[in-house]
Design a protein around this motif. Structure first.
Motif, PDB file in Angstrom:
ATOM      1  N   VAL A 107     -13.509  -2.498   3.486  1.00 37.45           N
ATOM      2  CA  VAL A 107     -13.726  -1.912   2.156  1.00 37.45           C
ATOM      3  C   VAL A 107     -13.772  -0.385   2.244  1.00 37.45           C
ATOM      4  O   VAL A 107     -13.197   0.308   1.395  1.00 37.45           O
ATOM      5  N   ASN A 108     -14.419   0.151   3.265  1.00 38.87           N
ATOM      6  CA  ASN A 108     -14.482   1.610   3.423  1.00 38.87           C
ATOM      7  C   ASN A 108     -13.094   2.207   3.642  1.00 38.87           C
ATOM      8  O   ASN A 108     -12.751   3.238   3.043  1.00 38.87           O
ATOM      9  N   LYS A 109     -12.287   1.563   4.492  1.00 31.47           N
ATOM     10  CA  LYS A 109     -10.933   2.064   4.740  1.00 31.47           C
ATOM     11  C   LYS A 109     -10.064   1.941   3.484  1.00 31.47           C
ATOM     12  O   LYS A 109      -9.277   2.831   3.179  1.00 31.47           O
ATOM     13  N   ALA A 110     -10.234   0.835   2.760  1.00 33.99           N
ATOM     14  CA  ALA A 110      -9.484   0.662   1.509  1.00 33.99           C
ATOM     15  C   ALA A 110      -9.903   1.744   0.517  1.00 33.99           C
ATOM     16  O   ALA A 110      -9.058   2.312  -0.191  1.00 33.99           O
ATOM     17  N   GLY A 111     -11.197   2.046   0.457  1.00 34.62           N
ATOM     18  CA  GLY A 111     -11.697   3.102  -0.423  1.00 34.62           C
ATOM     19  C   GLY A 111     -11.092   4.452  -0.075  1.00 34.62           C
ATOM     20  O   GLY A 111     -10.692   5.210  -0.963  1.00 34.62           O
ATOM     21  N   ARG A 112     -11.002   4.757   1.213  1.00 33.61           N
ATOM     22  CA  ARG A 112     -10.385   6.026   1.641  1.00 33.61           C
ATOM     23  C   ARG A 112      -8.907   6.064   1.273  1.00 33.61           C
ATOM     24  O   ARG A 112      -8.394   7.085   0.803  1.00 33.61           O
ATOM     25  N   THR A 113      -8.212   4.944   1.466  1.00 31.13           N
ATOM     26  CA  THR A 113      -6.790   4.879   1.121  1.00 31.13           C
ATOM     27  C   THR A 113      -6.589   5.071  -0.377  1.00 31.13           C
ATOM     28  O   THR A 113      -5.703   5.821  -0.797  1.00 31.13           O
ATOM     29  N   LEU A 114      -7.407   4.398  -1.182  1.00 33.66           N
ATOM     30  CA  LEU A 114      -7.309   4.551  -2.638  1.00 33.66           C
ATOM     31  C   LEU A 114      -7.508   6.009  -3.037  1.00 33.66           C
ATOM     32  O   LEU A 114      -6.822   6.528  -3.915  1.00 33.66           O
ATOM     33  N   GLN A 115      -8.454   6.670  -2.393  1.00 30.22           N
ATOM     34  CA  GLN A 115      -8.745   8.073  -2.699  1.00 30.22           C
ATOM     35  C   GLN A 115      -7.577   8.969  -2.291  1.00 30.22           C
ATOM     36  O   GLN A 115      -7.119   9.791  -3.081  1.00 30.22           O
ATOM     37  N   GLU A 116      -7.099   8.805  -1.068  1.00 30.25           N
ATOM     38  CA  GLU A 116      -6.067   9.694  -0.537  1.00 30.25           C
ATOM     39  C   GLU A 116      -4.702   9.478  -1.184  1.00 30.25           C
ATOM     40  O   GLU A 116      -3.970  10.429  -1.426  1.00 30.25           O
ATOM     41  N   HIS A 153     -22.770  -7.228  -6.877  1.00 29.57           N
ATOM     42  CA  HIS A 153     -21.715  -6.622  -6.054  1.00 29.57           C
ATOM     43  C   HIS A 153     -20.405  -6.538  -6.827  1.00 29.57           C
ATOM     44  O   HIS A 153     -19.387  -7.116  -6.439  1.00 29.57           O
ATOM     45  N   THR A 154     -20.450  -5.803  -7.931  1.00 30.33           N
ATOM     46  CA  THR A 154     -19.291  -5.612  -8.784  1.00 30.33           C
ATOM     47  C   THR A 154     -18.814  -4.168  -8.662  1.00 30.33           C
ATOM     48  O   THR A 154     -19.617  -3.244  -8.666  1.00 30.33           O
ATOM     49  N   TYR A 155     -17.498  -4.002  -8.555  1.00 32.99           N
ATOM     50  CA  TYR A 155     -16.905  -2.685  -8.350  1.00 32.99           C
ATOM     51  C   TYR A 155     -15.906  -2.353  -9.455  1.00 32.99           C
ATOM     52  O   TYR A 155     -15.366  -3.248 -10.109  1.00 32.99           O
ATOM     53  N   ILE A 156     -15.658  -1.060  -9.627  1.00 36.91           N
ATOM     54  CA  ILE A 156     -14.581  -0.579 -10.486  1.00 36.91           C
ATOM     55  C   ILE A 156     -13.887   0.570  -9.755  1.00 36.91           C
ATOM     56  O   ILE A 156     -14.438   1.142  -8.807  1.00 36.91           O
ATOM     57  N   LEU A 157     -12.686   0.894 -10.220  1.00 33.23           N
ATOM     58  CA  LEU A 157     -11.973   2.064  -9.704  1.00 33.23           C
ATOM     59  C   LEU A 157     -12.058   3.170 -10.744  1.00 33.23           C
ATOM     60  O   LEU A 157     -11.859   2.932 -11.936  1.00 33.23           O
ATOM     61  N   ILE A 158     -12.361   4.378 -10.285  1.00 28.47           N
ATOM     62  CA  ILE A 158     -12.488   5.529 -11.172  1.00 28.47           C
ATOM     63  C   ILE A 158     -11.450   6.564 -10.756  1.00 28.47           C
ATOM     64  O   ILE A 158     -11.327   6.888  -9.568  1.00 28.47           O
ATOM     65  N   ASN A 159     -10.738   7.094 -11.748  1.00 29.32           N
ATOM     66  CA  ASN A 159      -9.753   8.138 -11.485  1.00 29.32           C
ATOM     67  C   ASN A 159     -10.489   9.404 -11.070  1.00 29.32           C
ATOM     68  O   ASN A 159     -11.323   9.914 -11.806  1.00 29.32           O
ATOM     69  N   ASN A 160     -10.172   9.911  -9.896  1.00 29.83           N
ATOM     70  CA  ASN A 160     -10.842  11.088  -9.350  1.00 29.83           C
ATOM     71  C   ASN A 160     -10.001  12.353  -9.475  1.00 29.83           C
ATOM     72  O   ASN A 160     -10.426  13.414  -9.044  1.00 29.83           O
ATOM     73  N   LEU A 161      -8.806  12.230 -10.039  1.00 29.05           N
ATOM     74  CA  LEU A 161      -7.921  13.381 -10.148  1.00 29.05           C
ATOM     75  C   LEU A 161      -8.356  14.272 -11.304  1.00 29.05           C
ATOM     76  O   LEU A 161      -8.864  13.784 -12.315  1.00 29.05           O
ATOM     77  N   PRO A 162      -8.166  15.585 -11.170  1.00 30.95           N
ATOM     78  CA  PRO A 162      -8.522  16.478 -12.274  1.00 30.95           C
ATOM     79  C   PRO A 162      -7.638  16.198 -13.480  1.00 30.95           C
ATOM     80  O   PRO A 162      -6.474  15.825 -13.323  1.00 30.95           O
ATOM     81  N   ARG A 163      -8.202  16.368 -14.671  1.00 31.88           N
ATOM     82  CA  ARG A 163      -7.435  16.135 -15.894  1.00 31.88           C
ATOM     83  C   ARG A 163      -6.347  17.174 -16.043  1.00 31.88           C
ATOM     84  O   ARG A 163      -6.562  18.354 -15.814  1.00 31.88           O
ATOM     85  N   ALA A 164      -5.186  16.702 -16.449  1.00 31.13           N
ATOM     86  CA  ALA A 164      -4.085  17.627 -16.710  1.00 31.13           C
ATOM     87  C   ALA A 164      -4.353  18.343 -18.027  1.00 31.13           C
ATOM     88  O   ALA A 164      -4.928  17.781 -18.945  1.00 31.13           O
ATOM     89  N   GLU A 165      -3.955  19.575 -18.107  1.00 33.93           N
ATOM     90  CA  GLU A 165      -4.185  20.360 -19.324  1.00 33.93           C
ATOM     91  C   GLU A 165      -2.856  20.893 -19.849  1.00 33.93           C
ATOM     92  O   GLU A 165      -1.892  21.036 -19.114  1.00 33.93           O
ATOM     93  N   GLY A 166      -2.834  21.225 -21.104  1.00 35.20           N
ATOM     94  CA  GLY A 166      -1.702  21.914 -21.707  1.00 35.20           C
ATOM     95  C   GLY A 166      -0.394  21.182 -21.593  1.00 35.20           C
ATOM     96  O   GLY A 166      -0.273  20.038 -21.982  1.00 35.20           O
ATOM     97  N   GLU A 167       0.608  21.873 -21.029  1.00 35.64           N
ATOM     98  CA  GLU A 167       1.962  21.352 -20.991  1.00 35.64           C
ATOM     99  C   GLU A 167       2.082  20.046 -20.213  1.00 35.64           C
ATOM    100  O   GLU A 167       2.981  19.268 -20.436  1.00 35.64           O
TER     101      GLU A 167
END
Length: 143
Positions: free
Chosen positions: A40-49, A63-77
């Motif tokens: 699970v830790n390696k999968a978590g790192r892969t999902l992040q990277e 023991h329930t999980y979700i995935l959260i988008n960690n990327l910065p929000r795009a702005e403007g164009e």
């Protein structure tokens, strides 16, 4: 096991289904229960990277999980949606899948994966048009 778990988590997230530890153990990890934390830790790192997603446990009792988008929000164009950016999104999903499968996949496996995302090779897609043609001709031509 890590790659399989990443795929499992992405499909569950795409379907907006909460991810349960029991489901991960039963459907993916199976006989490697003893290595659950490491997988699970390696999968978590892969999902992040690779995808910019963070695996977060939202209920420690169930023991329930979700995935959260960690990327910065795009702005403007970057928020404008044109056909090229949408095609690029599909291409990135396909290339990520190929990467997770060890840099090589059979056509059938790719189409099965895209079916999970409701992108069907035999149907006209409202954004991508003829998906089979887009993938087999345009994407392949672009290498």
């Amino acid at each position: 096991q890590v790659s399989e778990l990443v795929q499992f988590l992405l499909v569950k997230d795409q379907k907006k289904i909460p991810i349960k530890r029991a489901d991960m153990l039963k459907n993916v990890i199976r006989e490697y229960r003893d290595a659950y934390s490491e997988i699970v830790n390696k999968a978590g790192r892969t999902l992040q990277e690779v995808f910019g997603l963070q695996l977060v446990e939202i209920d420690t009792k169930r023991h329930t999980y979700i995935l959260i988008n960690n990327l910065p929000r795009a702005e403007g164009e970057y928020l404008c949606r044109d056909k090229e950016k949408e095609k690029m999104g599909l291409l990135l999903v396909i290339l990520s899948f190929i990467f997770m499968k060890g840099n090589s996949v059979k056509d059938g496996a790719l189409w099965e994966f895209l079916n999970h995302l409701r992108v069907y090779p035999g149907k006209q897609h409202r954004v991508f048009g003829d998906v089979r043609k887009l993938v087999t001709e345009e994407f392949v031509r672009q290498k």
